[in-house]
Design an enzyme around this catalytic site. Structure first.
Site, short mmCIF file in Angstrom:
data_model
loop_
_atom_site.label_atom_id
_atom_site.label_comp_id
_atom_site.label_asym_id
_atom_site.label_seq_id
_atom_site.Cartn_x
_atom_site.Cartn_y
_atom_site.Cartn_z
N THR A 1 47.55 39.86 36.36
CA THR A 1 46.43 40.47 37.73
C THR A 1 44.68 40.36 37.20
O THR A 1 44.45 39.74 35.86
CB THR A 1 46.76 41.21 37.64
N THR B 1 46.08 39.56 42.44
CA THR B 1 47.15 38.83 41.54
C THR B 1 47.27 37.59 41.88
O THR B 1 47.82 37.22 43.05
CB THR B 1 47.70 40.32 41.69
N GLY C 1 47.57 44.23 33.97
CA GLY C 1 48.19 44.46 33.16
C GLY C 1 50.05 44.79 34.00
O GLY C 1 50.88 45.78 32.63
N GLY C 2 50.16 44.58 35.02
CA GLY C 2 51.83 45.10 35.55
C GLY C 2 51.73 46.40 35.52
O GLY C 2 51.00 47.45 35.96
#
Length: 530
Positions: A344, A362, A426-427
């Site tokens: 992202t 993202t 970073g999810g």
């Protein structure tokens, strides 16, 4: 091999161990600042501010530029969230996340094993159809979202904010050692389709970079043409016009079920922020299917403790406990939303008047679906990855559905005025990183620079990952409550998210911008050059 006089091999010394100290000082300015994950995109945003644009103008221009400068993280083929705060502290949020096409069929994503009982462990889909390829693509919301933000809060025209990125696409993205690393990591996925191979892996398309002999330039003529068309015809062309038609032709040829009707039906949504008090701040974030509710839940847990007077080990332990509690609730009640390695891009902006934007966009995975629209040099998202692949769950794959996202852009206010704009890539790592950074800023009075350089933990997986640079007793303290893994804050894979932030100055103090230090391309740029 060198030998000693008697003909015996010289002993081979152990590999030298090198210690690097990587820092990125914060940027201070009495003007506006853009903090972003690519220095060229941040500079484009700062130039917009210097030319008289406001925070939203700069944010939209920066986001469009990121589609060219770093096309594997975010872009016009993806979607996201943003928060806007005016100088008086009024907060607004925009959801331009991706949607599943109307023809989405859950039967196209059969499960092939894996364990589904643990709240971090999910079954796989046959051929990874929800992760890579044409069936992983959702309807993109980026163009609609950026246009809506500009229309409501910007002062410049859509054509004006597109212009710098047209020039960037014609010149080409810079391909240096870091870009080459990314291309090498994803070479197997990119090699699956001719369009992605031709765009990113063909070295003959690259040309010398007159500004940097260590890099090459990769022109993106298709994206330049698309951006020029958008500038002339307006952003609706992406959903209703010539671009929409050619995009659907490209995706249909690849086997994607998305239709022109899907694009035409897409709408972003303005909503009130999800907000909660934390110490002397109000924390504002995205409501609903985002990382925002989990972040606020973790702050509620932290509010029970005095983090201003704890040592580093206890500070990390309290954060680990709060994050794990929030994550268990999130995954059991809201559903599954991909893994830690979402790729992202986040940007934060403050202008000279005090307006702020926090924007996260993202493609999900690196290079998204690995599908490139050949007509537009446009990388498409793999939004299906954010759905729970199991049927009859809170976030299951369904037609026209919106997936649960990990993104959680934040703006805080203090005494009613905008104070901090922050977010991260970073999810699953996103909200744990933001929680710790904001806690350092609010509970401990850290500067953005010191907060970003402080070692963090990540509690988004069954193992609590502890930065090796943390104090010697941190891992032991966290391990008293959770399983622990000690890890480096590596460039790849990312272990502790990639944040970017700005903070407003008060009482004559300058504004501040700061970025994740352990990434070669992140940068904060001021509209005022010295």
């Amino acid at each position: 091999m060198n030998t000693q006089d008697k003909g015996h091999p010289m002993p081979i010394p152990a590999a030298a161990h090198q210690l690097w100290s990587i820092t990125k000082p914060q940027v201070e300015s009495h003007g506006g600042i853009v903090a972003a994950q690519h220095f060229e995109a941040a500079q484009i945003g700062a130039d917009i501010l210097a030319a008289g644009g406001n925070a939203m103008d700069a944010a939209v221009a920066t986001a469009i530029a990121l589609s060219v400068a770093e096309p594997w993280l975010s872009g016009l083929g993806g979607g996201g969230f943003l928060l806007h705060a005016d100088a008086q502290g009024t907060i607004d949020t925009l959801d331009f996340n991706m949607r599943a096409p109307a023809a989405t069929n859950p039967a196209d994503y059969p499960l092939t094993g894996g364990e589904g009982g643990d709240w971090f462990n999910w079954p796989s889909v046959q051929d990874d159809r929800n992760i890579i390829g044409a069936l992983s693509i959702c309807v993109p919301g980026a163009v609609a979202g950026l246009a809506a933000g500009l229309e409501k809060y910007g002062t410049l025209s859509w054509a004006e904010v597109c212009e710098p990125s047209i020039t960037l696409a014609e010149r080409g993205m810079r391909v240096d050692w870091f870009a080459d690393l990314v291309f090498a990591i994803d070479q197997p996925g990119l090699s699956r389709t001719e369009a992605a191979t031709n765009l990113f892996l063909d070295p003959t398309r690259r040309k010398p970079d007159p500004a940097d002999p260590t890099s090459r330039l990769l022109p993106m003529p298709g994206q330049a043409t698309m951006l020029r068309r958008l500038a002339q015809a307006g952003p609706l062309d992406f959903y209703h016009g010539e671009i929409a038609c050619t995009l659907i032709d490209d995706l249909s040829a690849a086997g994607c079920p998305m239709t022109l009707a899907d694009l035409q039906a897409y709408k972003p949504h303005w909503r009130p922020a999800a907000s909660a008090a934390y110490r002397d701040r109000q924390v504002h974030t995205i409501p609903g299917l985002s990382g925002g509710p989990s972040l606020l839940s973790a702050f509620d847990e932290l509010s029970k403790h005095d983090l201003g007077n704890t040592d580093e080990a206890q500070f990390s332990t309290l954060h680990a406990n709060a994050i794990r509690t929030a994550y268990e609730t999130r995954l059991k009640t809201m559903g599954h939303a991909a893994a830690a390695q979402d790729c992202t891009s986040h940007l934060s902006v403050i202008d000279s008047a005090g307006n702020m934007v926090s924007l996260t966009n993202t493609l999900l995975s690196r290079f998204g679906s690995k599908i490139v629209s050949p007509s537009h040099d446009l990388v498409m998202n793999n939004g299906m990855m954010w759905f729970d692949p199991r049927p009859d769950q809170a976030n299951s794959i369904a037609p026209n559905a919106t997936p649960l996202a990990n993104m959680a852009p934040v703006i805080t206010t203090r005494n009613g005025l905008p104070d901090i704009a922050i977010g991260a890539a970073g999810g699953r790592q996103i909200f744990p990183a933001l929680l710790q950074l904001l806690s350092r800023l609010i509970d401990r009075g850290d500067t953005p620079e010191t907060a970003l350089h402080a070692p963090r933990i990540d509690a988004s997986t069954p193992l609590i990952v502890v930065n090796r640079a943390a104090t010697h007793d941190t891992a032991a303290a966290v391990a008293a409550h959770h399983a622990v893994q000690i890890s480096e804050d590596s460039l790849y894979p990312v272990q502790f998210a990639i944040p970017s932030m700005v903070q407003a100055g008060r009482d004559g103090a300058p504004n501040i911008g700061a970025v994740h230090p352990n990434n070669p391309w992140t940068a904060a740029r001021s509209e005022i050059t010295t």
